[in-house]
Enzyme design. Structure first.
Site, PDB file in Angstrom:
ATOM      1  N   GLU A  27      27.614  21.205 -12.366  1.00 22.06           N
ATOM      2  CA  GLU A  27      28.912  20.598 -12.638  1.00 22.06           C
ATOM      3  C   GLU A  27      29.983  21.221 -11.750  1.00 22.06           C
ATOM      4  O   GLU A  27      30.152  22.442 -11.732  1.00 22.06           O
ATOM      5  CB  GLU A  27      29.274  20.751 -14.114  1.00 22.06           C
ATOM      6  CG  GLU A  27      30.487  19.932 -14.518  1.00 22.06           C
ATOM      7  CD  GLU A  27      30.685  19.864 -16.023  1.00 22.06           C
ATOM      8  OE1 GLU A  27      31.831  19.761 -16.451  1.00 22.06           O
ATOM      9  OE2 GLU A  27      29.676  19.905 -16.765  1.00 22.06           O
ATOM     10  N   LYS A  69      30.947  22.360 -25.975  1.00 25.35           N
ATOM     11  CA  LYS A  69      30.224  22.051 -24.740  1.00 25.35           C
ATOM     12  C   LYS A  69      30.864  22.782 -23.579  1.00 25.35           C
ATOM     13  O   LYS A  69      30.174  23.295 -22.678  1.00 25.35           O
ATOM     14  CB  LYS A  69      30.221  20.542 -24.505  1.00 25.35           C
ATOM     15  CG  LYS A  69      29.359  20.094 -23.319  1.00 25.35           C
ATOM     16  CD  LYS A  69      30.137  19.995 -22.022  1.00 25.35           C
ATOM     17  CE  LYS A  69      29.252  19.497 -20.893  1.00 25.35           C
ATOM     18  NZ  LYS A  69      29.951  19.506 -19.572  1.00 25.35           N
ATOM     19  N   ASP A  93      16.404  31.652 -21.687  1.00 24.76           N
ATOM     20  CA  ASP A  93      16.074  30.345 -22.261  1.00 24.76           C
ATOM     21  C   ASP A  93      17.332  29.677 -22.809  1.00 24.76           C
ATOM     22  O   ASP A  93      17.760  29.955 -23.926  1.00 24.76           O
ATOM     23  CB  ASP A  93      15.032  30.527 -23.375  1.00 24.76           C
ATOM     24  CG  ASP A  93      14.508  29.209 -23.926  1.00 24.76           C
ATOM     25  OD1 ASP A  93      15.116  28.154 -23.645  1.00 24.76           O
ATOM     26  OD2 ASP A  93      13.495  29.240 -24.642  1.00 24.76           O
ATOM     27  N   HIS A 115      39.517  18.709 -12.290  1.00 24.78           N
ATOM     28  CA  HIS A 115      38.137  18.243 -12.281  1.00 24.78           C
ATOM     29  C   HIS A 115      37.903  17.235 -11.159  1.00 24.78           C
ATOM     30  O   HIS A 115      36.908  17.319 -10.439  1.00 24.78           O
ATOM     31  CB  HIS A 115      37.794  17.612 -13.633  1.00 24.78           C
ATOM     32  CG  HIS A 115      36.389  17.081 -13.701  1.00 24.78           C
ATOM     33  ND1 HIS A 115      35.296  17.898 -13.870  1.00 24.78           N
ATOM     34  CD2 HIS A 115      35.901  15.821 -13.602  1.00 24.78           C
ATOM     35  CE1 HIS A 115      34.204  17.167 -13.894  1.00 24.78           C
ATOM     36  NE2 HIS A 115      34.542  15.910 -13.720  1.00 24.78           N
TER      37      HIS A 115
END
Length: 440
Positions: free
Chosen positions: A85, A279, A295, A392
């Protein structure tokens, strides 16, 4: 393709690639070229990667970046982050630099306890089972001695084993609920080995017990660690006087602090916002976990369960204003390791751990939590000031330029134009198309 393939795992790598290319692509040669272009030129290194999983055909590259200037507990760190991202590393770096002049990040390890369970059913008297468990409990420790010896030498091992009555949830359902300390290893293999021995001991002792009658049946269903580790917790926080919050986009620090706290409070009570809020935290967390060979699926599952611990999904981070000081913090469960698994096999993972100065598992917990908090701060600062899309989309501009295979001259003109113009996919596409029409 409309038929199953037999013996695929037994095919050679070349045969697997040929089969995929011929079955799924109208141009098999082109597909094979793409697959081979991502192979490592070092055959030994490529073989190492091939053997991480089954049926490997190539490597999927994810950018590995670094975010410098993280002042954590008085010491500067450069944090490696593996993520695709576009804005994540930039946002983390910006937040790190911002807080480096305002006291930096402070962390606390709250606990490092990990959990495993033996799930079983028993149709007899619960009090008898409790007495039976108390009698055989020492054997869970003694009969795992060969497994725990090395871990105990490092200061870890089995902390406790408890019998839990879960019949209110499921008929005849009980657990052996075990807690562990695994030091610098994540400990999955260690925990599962101990649990399987617990299960074997439980079954054998039940068969030979005079206390449990023959007509009472004890049956082990499964033995497995839990990725929900609510007692393997780390806290990360930042704080400073409100008047020190001022910067380019924060011209009114008091108003910013109040809006910032309100934004966090919304995520504490509104699940739709909390999911996106968390998130953003995990953008930072997962990137460091991937870079250090841990993990991220296990961490994600455990973190989101923790976010729901009070019966509703809620924010992992919190903020308050007290006595003119803004404090922003999070507490998250992180079961991580810095030895074993990919940490000792993957050359880039080892390099990333070197960049972090070879942290212990607890130190890595602190670093990961800080990355998550920094990412959350960066997002909330944008949301409560300029809006999330400005930064962004400027980062996304490169992806759009690459998508259209812009020349160096076109790239310069595009970036110059969008320095003062809002970036959107359609606006960039229109500009490129107009540019090319003019140059025909």
């Amino acid at each position: 393709m409309n038929n199953a393939v037999a013996g695929f795992s037994k095919l050679s790598k070349k045969e697997k690639i040929n089969w995929i290319a011929n079955e799924y692509f109208s141009n098999p040669d082109e597909a094979q070229n793409i697959i081979r272009n991502y192979w490592n030129s070092d055959e030994k290194l490529q073989q190492l990667h091939d053997e991480f999983i089954e049926n490997t055909i190539t490597n999927l590259y994810i950018p590995l970046g670094v975010a410098p200037n993280f002042l954590i507990n008085g010491k500067y760190k450069t944090i490696p982050m593996a993520i695709e991202e576009s804005s994540v590393v930039a946002a983390a770096s910006k937040a790190a630099k911002y807080w480096s002049t305002r006291g930096g990040f402070k962390t606390t390890i709250i606990n490092t306890e990990k959990i495993g369970q033996v799930h079983f059913t028993y149709n007899g008297d619960a009090e008898k089972l409790k007495t039976f468990f108390d009698e055989i409990k020492p054997k869970f420790f003694s009969e795992t001695q060969s497994i725990t010896k090395n871990m105990q030498q490092r200061g870890g091992g089995i902390l406790d084993v408890k019998l839990k009555d879960k019949r209110s949830l499921l008929e005849n359902y009980y657990q052996l609920h075990a807690t562990f300390e695994t030091k610098d290893s994540m400990g999955a293999n260690f925990i599962n080995s101990c649990l399987e021995q617990f299960a074997s001991t439980l079954k054998e002792e039940a068969l030979n017990s005079d206390l449990l009658k023959n007509d009472e049946k004890l049956e082990v269903i499964m033995s497995i660690l839990s990725n929900y580790v609510p007692n393997c917790l780390v806290r990360a926080e930042v704080s400073c006087p409100i008047d020190e919050l001022a910067e380019k986009h924060i011209t009114n620090p008091q108003e910013f602090a109040e809006r910032f706290v309100q934004a966090v409070q919304i995520a504490e009570v509104e699940p739709f916002r909390a999911v996106t809020h968390n998130k953003g935290i995990m953008n930072g967390v997962d990137a460091v976990i991937l870079a250090t060979g841990n993990d991220f699926r296990a961490v994600e599952a455990g973190v989101h369960a923790y976010a729901s611990k009070n019966g509703q999904y809620a924010s992992l981070s919190h903020a308050k204003i007290e006595n003119g000081i803004l404090t922003f913090w999070l507490e998250i469960p992180l079961a991580l390791g810095t030895v074993g698994g990919l940490t000792s096999l993957h050359p880039l993972v080892k390099l990333c751990l070197d960049i972090l100065e070879n942290p212990s598992a607890q130190e890595l917990m602190e670093i990961v939590a800080v990355a998550g908090l920094a990412q959350n701060f960066a997002a909330l600062r944008s949301l409560t000031t300029t809006g999330i899309q400005e930064g962004h989309m400027k980062m996304h501009l490169n992806n759009i330029i690459n998508q259209f295979e812009a020349t160096n001259e076109e790239r310069h003109l595009i970036k110059t134009h969008f320095k003062k113009t809002a970036v959107s996919h359609s606006a960039v596409v229109d500009f490129i198309e107009n540019l090319r029409k003019q140059n025909k």
